[in-house]
Structures are given as C-alpha cells and as structure tokens.
Design an enzyme around this catalytic site. Structure first.
Site, mmCIF file in Angstrom:
data_model
loop_
_atom_site.group_PDB
_atom_site.id
_atom_site.type_symbol
_atom_site.label_atom_id
_atom_site.label_comp_id
_atom_site.label_asym_id
_atom_site.label_seq_id
_atom_site.Cartn_x
_atom_site.Cartn_y
_atom_site.Cartn_z
ATOM 1 N N GLY A 180 0.845 -1.188 0.000
ATOM 2 C CA GLY A 180 0.000 0.000 0.000
ATOM 3 C C GLY A 180 0.878 1.235 0.000
ATOM 4 O O GLY A 180 2.083 1.152 0.230
ATOM 5 N N THR A 181 0.266 2.381 -0.250
ATOM 6 C CA THR A 181 1.019 3.632 -0.233
ATOM 7 C C THR A 181 1.271 4.037 1.221
ATOM 8 O O THR A 181 0.871 3.352 2.154
ATOM 9 C CB THR A 181 0.247 4.760 -0.950
ATOM 10 O OG1 THR A 181 -0.954 5.018 -0.226
ATOM 11 C CG2 THR A 181 -0.063 4.398 -2.388
ATOM 12 N N SER B 202 -1.448 3.877 4.597
ATOM 13 C CA SER B 202 -2.529 2.941 4.272
ATOM 14 C C SER B 202 -2.808 1.965 5.414
ATOM 15 O O SER B 202 -3.741 1.175 5.333
ATOM 16 C CB SER B 202 -2.215 2.179 2.979
ATOM 17 O OG SER B 202 -1.022 1.434 3.116
ATOM 18 N N LYS C 103 -0.389 -0.220 6.881
ATOM 19 C CA LYS C 103 0.379 -1.461 6.787
ATOM 20 C C LYS C 103 0.907 -1.905 8.154
ATOM 21 O O LYS C 103 0.757 -3.058 8.545
ATOM 22 C CB LYS C 103 1.538 -1.291 5.798
ATOM 23 C CG LYS C 103 1.094 -0.981 4.373
ATOM 24 C CD LYS C 103 2.269 -0.751 3.428
ATOM 25 C CE LYS C 103 3.140 0.424 3.769
ATOM 26 N NZ LYS C 103 2.506 1.742 3.635
ATOM 27 N N GLU D 145 8.160 -2.868 6.254
ATOM 28 C CA GLU D 145 9.081 -2.160 5.349
ATOM 29 C C GLU D 145 9.765 -3.129 4.379
ATOM 30 O O GLU D 145 10.955 -3.030 4.100
ATOM 31 C CB GLU D 145 10.123 -1.361 6.141
ATOM 32 C CG GLU D 145 9.540 -0.356 7.112
ATOM 33 C CD GLU D 145 8.797 0.798 6.455
ATOM 34 O OE1 GLU D 145 8.884 0.961 5.219
ATOM 35 O OE2 GLU D 145 8.118 1.540 7.189
ATOM 36 N N SER D 146 8.995 -4.062 3.848
ATOM 37 C CA SER D 146 9.557 -5.116 2.995
ATOM 38 C C SER D 146 10.095 -4.600 1.668
ATOM 39 O O SER D 146 10.872 -5.288 1.011
ATOM 40 C CB SER D 146 8.521 -6.212 2.747
ATOM 41 O OG SER D 146 7.416 -5.706 2.020
ATOM 42 N N CYS E 9 -7.871 14.296 -2.953
ATOM 43 C CA CYS E 9 -9.225 13.995 -3.439
ATOM 44 C C CYS E 9 -9.675 12.681 -2.810
ATOM 45 O O CYS E 9 -8.990 12.140 -1.958
ATOM 46 C CB CYS E 9 -9.259 13.921 -4.971
ATOM 47 S SG CYS E 9 -8.390 12.501 -5.678
#
EC number: 2.7.1.21
Length: 189
Positions: A9-10, A13, A15, A86-87, A146
């Site tokens: 994910g960005t 997100s 994680k 942090e993969s 947005c």
C-alpha cells in the site's frame, strides 16, 4: 500449507497497524510470531515497528547480510507466522530466504511494504515479492487531495514536489504523501 503473502500500500494505508493487529491476534491465542523490519528504517529507533497512531513494538532488524531462513530455522520455538514491515527495502536474497521459510519450514510469511517509490519504480524487495508471493493484496487508502484511491507516493521537500533523487530517503508524513495518479503529476501544493 504455509504461503508467502505480500500486502502493499502507499504511505498512510495502515500497513504497520495491520502487522501489529495480526501479531496481537496470534499471541492472544498463545501462538508466537516473529516480527522483523528493515534495518534501514530508523525513524522511531533501530528494530522498532511503529504505526502513525502511536502503537509500537520491538522487531528483529533485517540487513542485507542476515540469513533470514537460518535465523528462523534456528529459533527454539517455531513461530506460527513471520511478519515483515518495510519489505520494500529487502534485498533479492532476503525475499528468497522468506520463500524458503514458507516452503521448507512451513511457516507463513506476511510481508508488508510499499510497491513503488516516488519515481514510480519498483523497490528491489517489492519486485521480488511480486514475483514470488503466493498471495498479493493491496491495502488501500485515499489520495490526500481527493477521494480517489491513492496508488502513488509523492515526495516533497519544503512543500514542493520532488521527482528526482535517491530512491531511499527515510521519512514520514512530512516527506511522503499518498496520492492518485492525477495528483502525482499535478499536486495541489
């Protein structure tokens, strides 16, 4: 049968909070887990997994010279799951070691990280996880500007978008922003 999961994910997100949640769920049932993170991520200290909502936990730091397979194989108590934060910063060899943990030790591995960098190139770890993972899931979040799905990471310096530079620069909310494609190319800064 164990599997290698890649959950990407960005920024922002969720994680890391997902890692902490999964670890908690296993441990509530008396099932030990191993949490590991890249040695490159020292934002909140070396070997610390930390979410933006304030939850944190110690983790085994992964450097390029660690043999993850041997480390897991030699543990006194076999873990029920290995969780990686942090993969994206993992080396190719690190990822292949994780695949061996799954295939030879029958221990599930869940790797969490970014897919692409601020220039929209795959990280080395992400590339090899996309190739080797049995299951790939996107952890979704929305664009900062947005309500579209964020699929890219925008790097900023002094409030200005940056599209060139070193791939790895450890930062947090002040440096990297989750954005959609439209706002990656035309940010509202």
């Amino acid at each position: 049968m164990a599997q290698l999961y890649y959950k990407y994910g960005t920024m922002n997100s969720g994680k890391t909070i997902e890692i902490l949640k999964v670890a908690h769920n296993y441990e509530e049932q008396g099932k030990p887990v191993v949490i590991m993170t890249s040695a490159l991520d020292t934002r909140d200290g070396f070997g610390i997994v930390s979410s933006r909502i304030g939850m944190r936990r110690e983790a085994i730091p992964i450097s390029n010279d660690i043999d993850i397979f041997t480390f897991i194989a030699q543990l006194e108590e076999k873990p029920y799951c290995v969780l990686i934060d942090e993969s994206q910063f993992l080396s190719k060899q690190n990822v292949y070691d994780l695949a061996r943990v799954v295939d030879e030790l029958n221990v599930p591995v869940m790797a969490f990280g970014l897919k692409n960098d601020f220039q929209n190139n795959l990280f080395e770890g992400s590339k090899h996880l996309l190739l080797l993972a049995d299951k790939i899931d996107e952890i979704k979040t929305i664009c900062q500007y947005c309500s579209k799905k964020a699929t890219m990471v925008l790097r900023t310096e002094n409030g200005k978008p940056v599209y060139e530079g070193d791939q790895i620069q450890i930062g947090g909310n002040e440096t990297y922003i989750p954005v959609c494609r439209k706002h990656y190319f035309n940010p509202e800064i």
